[in-house]
Design a protein around this motif. Sequence first.
Motif, PDB file in Angstrom:
ATOM      1  N   GLU A  73       0.798  -1.278  -0.195  1.00  0.00           N
ATOM      2  CA  GLU A  73       0.340  -0.138  -0.109  1.00  0.00           C
ATOM      3  C   GLU A  73       0.592   1.325  -0.241  1.00  0.00           C
ATOM      4  OE1 GLU A  73      -3.522   1.785   2.797  1.00  0.00           O
ATOM      5  OE2 GLU A  73      -3.156  -0.238   2.875  1.00  0.00           O
ATOM      6  N   ARG A  74       0.523   2.373  -0.776  1.00  0.00           N
ATOM      7  CA  ARG A  74       1.393   3.605  -0.763  1.00  0.00           C
ATOM      8  C   ARG A  74      -0.256   4.724  -0.221  1.00  0.00           C
ATOM      9  NH1 ARG A  74       4.232   0.160  -0.654  1.00  0.00           N
ATOM     10  NH2 ARG A  74       6.430  -0.019  -2.302  1.00  0.00           N
ATOM     11  N   GLU A  93      -5.743  12.243   9.100  1.00  0.00           N
ATOM     12  CA  GLU A  93      -6.723  11.900   9.878  1.00  0.00           C
ATOM     13  C   GLU A  93      -6.863  10.841   9.454  1.00  0.00           C
ATOM     14  OE1 GLU A  93      -9.746  14.589  10.664  1.00  0.00           O
ATOM     15  OE2 GLU A  93      -8.154  15.791  12.106  1.00  0.00           O
ATOM     16  N   THR A  94      -7.208  10.784   7.786  1.00  0.00           N
ATOM     17  CA  THR A  94      -7.640   9.097   7.471  1.00  0.00           C
ATOM     18  C   THR A  94      -6.723   8.013   7.943  1.00  0.00           C
ATOM     19  OG1 THR A  94      -8.652  10.068   6.059  1.00  0.00           O
ATOM     20  CG2 THR A  94      -8.360   8.306   5.444  1.00  0.00           C
ATOM     21  N   VAL A  95      -4.730   8.738   7.709  1.00  0.00           N
ATOM     22  CA  VAL A  95      -3.780   7.304   7.747  1.00  0.00           C
ATOM     23  C   VAL A  95      -3.729   6.942   8.533  1.00  0.00           C
ATOM     24  CG1 VAL A  95      -1.412   7.625   6.960  1.00  0.00           C
ATOM     25  CG2 VAL A  95      -2.744   8.510   5.493  1.00  0.00           C
ATOM     26  N   VAL A  96      -4.053   8.178   9.924  1.00  0.00           N
ATOM     27  CA  VAL A  96      -3.777   7.920  11.376  1.00  0.00           C
ATOM     28  C   VAL A  96      -4.660   7.442  11.550  1.00  0.00           C
ATOM     29  CG1 VAL A  96      -4.016   8.948  13.262  1.00  0.00           C
ATOM     30  CG2 VAL A  96      -2.284   9.941  11.914  1.00  0.00           C
ATOM     31  N   GLU A  97      -5.875   7.199  11.575  1.00  0.00           N
ATOM     32  CA  GLU A  97      -6.734   6.345  12.032  1.00  0.00           C
ATOM     33  C   GLU A  97      -6.590   5.177  11.397  1.00  0.00           C
ATOM     34  OE1 GLU A  97     -11.578   7.041  10.606  1.00  0.00           O
ATOM     35  OE2 GLU A  97     -11.048   9.349  11.572  1.00  0.00           O
ATOM     36  N   LYS A  98      -5.995   4.645  10.608  1.00  0.00           N
ATOM     37  CA  LYS A  98      -6.181   3.671   9.730  1.00  0.00           C
ATOM     38  C   LYS A  98      -4.680   3.061  10.015  1.00  0.00           C
ATOM     39  CE  LYS A  98      -5.688   0.380   5.673  1.00  0.00           C
ATOM     40  NZ  LYS A  98      -5.316   0.324   4.269  1.00  0.00           N
ATOM     41  N   TRP A  99      -3.694   3.208   9.982  1.00  0.00           N
ATOM     42  CA  TRP A  99      -2.643   2.874  10.854  1.00  0.00           C
ATOM     43  C   TRP A  99      -1.861   3.580  12.452  1.00  0.00           C
ATOM     44  CZ3 TRP A  99      -0.680  -0.496   7.948  1.00  0.00           C
ATOM     45  CH2 TRP A  99      -0.801  -1.206   6.485  1.00  0.00           C
ATOM     46  N   GLY A 100      -2.846   4.266  12.816  1.00  0.00           N
ATOM     47  CA  GLY A 100      -2.674   4.584  14.243  1.00  0.00           C
ATOM     48  C   GLY A 100      -1.135   5.830  14.456  1.00  0.00           C
ATOM     49  N   GLU A 101      -0.329   6.146  13.984  1.00  0.00           N
ATOM     50  CA  GLU A 101       0.720   6.631  13.224  1.00  0.00           C
ATOM     51  C   GLU A 101       0.676   7.905  12.848  1.00  0.00           C
ATOM     52  OE1 GLU A 101       4.417   6.225  14.478  1.00  0.00           O
ATOM     53  OE2 GLU A 101       4.328   3.530  14.847  1.00  0.00           O
ATOM     54  N   THR A 154       4.334   8.772  10.098  1.00  0.00           N
ATOM     55  CA  THR A 154       5.329   8.684  10.888  1.00  0.00           C
ATOM     56  C   THR A 154       6.628   8.148   9.616  1.00  0.00           C
ATOM     57  OG1 THR A 154       5.190   9.334  12.663  1.00  0.00           O
ATOM     58  CG2 THR A 154       6.918   8.667  12.493  1.00  0.00           C
ATOM     59  N   ALA A 155       6.379   7.156   8.922  1.00  0.00           N
ATOM     60  CA  ALA A 155       6.605   5.574   8.331  1.00  0.00           C
ATOM     61  C   ALA A 155       7.077   6.924   7.121  1.00  0.00           C
ATOM     62  CB  ALA A 155       6.207   4.994   7.556  1.00  0.00           C
ATOM     63  N   GLY A 156       6.082   8.124   6.755  1.00  0.00           N
ATOM     64  CA  GLY A 156       6.282   8.500   5.527  1.00  0.00           C
ATOM     65  C   GLY A 156       7.433   9.802   5.627  1.00  0.00           C
ATOM     66  N   ARG A 206       6.526  22.569  -2.023  1.00  0.00           N
ATOM     67  CA  ARG A 206       6.280  20.901  -1.032  1.00  0.00           C
ATOM     68  C   ARG A 206       5.173  20.606  -2.337  1.00  0.00           C
ATOM     69  NH1 ARG A 206       3.636  22.215   4.364  1.00  0.00           N
ATOM     70  NH2 ARG A 206       3.573  19.917   4.505  1.00  0.00           N
ATOM     71  N   GLY A 207       5.314  18.812  -2.430  1.00  0.00           N
ATOM     72  CA  GLY A 207       4.818  18.204  -2.876  1.00  0.00           C
ATOM     73  C   GLY A 207       4.088  16.809  -2.419  1.00  0.00           C
ATOM     74  N   LYS A 208       3.225  16.316  -3.134  1.00  0.00           N
ATOM     75  CA  LYS A 208       2.745  14.959  -3.071  1.00  0.00           C
ATOM     76  C   LYS A 208       3.757  13.898  -3.436  1.00  0.00           C
ATOM     77  CE  LYS A 208      -2.309  16.186  -2.928  1.00  0.00           C
ATOM     78  NZ  LYS A 208      -3.425  15.886  -3.400  1.00  0.00           N
ATOM     79  N   VAL A 209       4.120  12.809  -2.348  1.00  0.00           N
ATOM     80  CA  VAL A 209       5.017  12.047  -2.340  1.00  0.00           C
ATOM     81  C   VAL A 209       4.594  10.028  -2.143  1.00  0.00           C
ATOM     82  CG1 VAL A 209       7.448  11.061  -1.869  1.00  0.00           C
ATOM     83  CG2 VAL A 209       6.864  13.755  -2.018  1.00  0.00           C
ATOM     84  N   PRO A 210       4.476   9.800  -3.071  1.00  0.00           N
ATOM     85  CA  PRO A 210       3.837   8.246  -2.023  1.00  0.00           C
ATOM     86  C   PRO A 210       4.727   7.583  -1.086  1.00  0.00           C
ATOM     87  CG  PRO A 210       3.952   7.794  -4.393  1.00  0.00           C
ATOM     88  CD  PRO A 210       5.116   9.518  -4.135  1.00  0.00           C
ATOM     89  N   ARG A 211       4.150   7.175   0.099  1.00  0.00           N
ATOM     90  CA  ARG A 211       5.348   6.824   0.798  1.00  0.00           C
ATOM     91  C   ARG A 211       4.744   5.393   1.112  1.00  0.00           C
ATOM     92  NH1 ARG A 211       9.933   8.666   0.247  1.00  0.00           N
ATOM     93  NH2 ARG A 211       9.861  11.006   0.599  1.00  0.00           N
ATOM     94  N   CYS A 212       4.845   4.435   1.686  1.00  0.00           N
ATOM     95  CA  CYS A 212       3.975   3.294   2.352  1.00  0.00           C
ATOM     96  C   CYS A 212       4.220   3.238   3.493  1.00  0.00           C
ATOM     97  CB  CYS A 212       6.139   2.094   2.077  1.00  0.00           C
ATOM     98  SG  CYS A 212       5.338   0.108   3.202  1.00  0.00           S
ATOM     99  N   PRO A 213       3.139   3.056   4.388  1.00  0.00           N
ATOM    100  CA  PRO A 213       2.963   3.379   5.501  1.00  0.00           C
ATOM    101  C   PRO A 213       2.870   2.118   6.409  1.00  0.00           C
ATOM    102  CG  PRO A 213      -0.046   2.287   4.803  1.00  0.00           C
ATOM    103  CD  PRO A 213       2.023   2.860   3.670  1.00  0.00           C
ATOM    104  N   HIS A 214       3.884   1.405   5.672  1.00  0.00           N
ATOM    105  CA  HIS A 214       4.372   0.611   7.462  1.00  0.00           C
ATOM    106  C   HIS A 214       5.947  -0.013   6.839  1.00  0.00           C
ATOM    107  CE1 HIS A 214       2.474  -3.740   9.188  1.00  0.00           C
ATOM    108  NE2 HIS A 214       3.289  -3.002  10.154  1.00  0.00           N
TER     109      HIS A 214
END
Length: 189
Positions: free
Chosen positions: A93-94, A181-189, A137-139, A108-116
């Motif tokens: 997932e990214r 908020e959506t990322v934090v809800e799903k991954w917790g950080e 935080t993983a990003g 600033r710019g959008k970068v695809p990052r792995c959430p885990h």
Amino acid sequence: MVLEITQIGNPVLREVCREVSADELASSEMQQFIDDLIETKRAANGAGIAAPQVGRALRIFVVEVKDNPRYPYKPEAELTVCVNPEIEFLTEERYLNYEGCLSIPDLRGKVPRCPHIRVRALDRSGQSFERVVKGITAGTFQHEYDHIEGVLFPDRSDPKTFCTWSEFALRHEDQVRRDVETVVEKWGE
Ligand code: ZN
């Protein structure tokens, strides 16, 4: 001591950094350097900083997010010093992380990052540690890791997402807060 932050265009930011030996890491010079790196990150309100950003092509970076005015929506992350780190992706997932960089003024710019991810590194005392890091935080860890490989966030961004910090605040920050908020809800950080 607060060090000068290198800016994009400085070739040190494009070097693949070298590993730090155990003896070197234990030296008072290197311990002082790590203190200076942390102090410089805090003075500049960065979420992290890597050694080439202060002119040294070494595989060392620091991450810490606490009451950060540059990234008020980022979850807090405790101070972590990573020496000779490795990052393993634990999911396909990214998510898109809206990034900035102390070495790239006003962009600033959008970068695809792995959430885990799993981070393996030495701490500043030379002890190896392993940590699973998630979400936003993983990003941040991936952004700092990129620095020691000579990679800057625009290399990974769609240039159409580039914006200045004032345009970000005006047009994008509200949406980014919701996305975070959506990322934090799903991954917790
Ligand atoms: Zn950066």
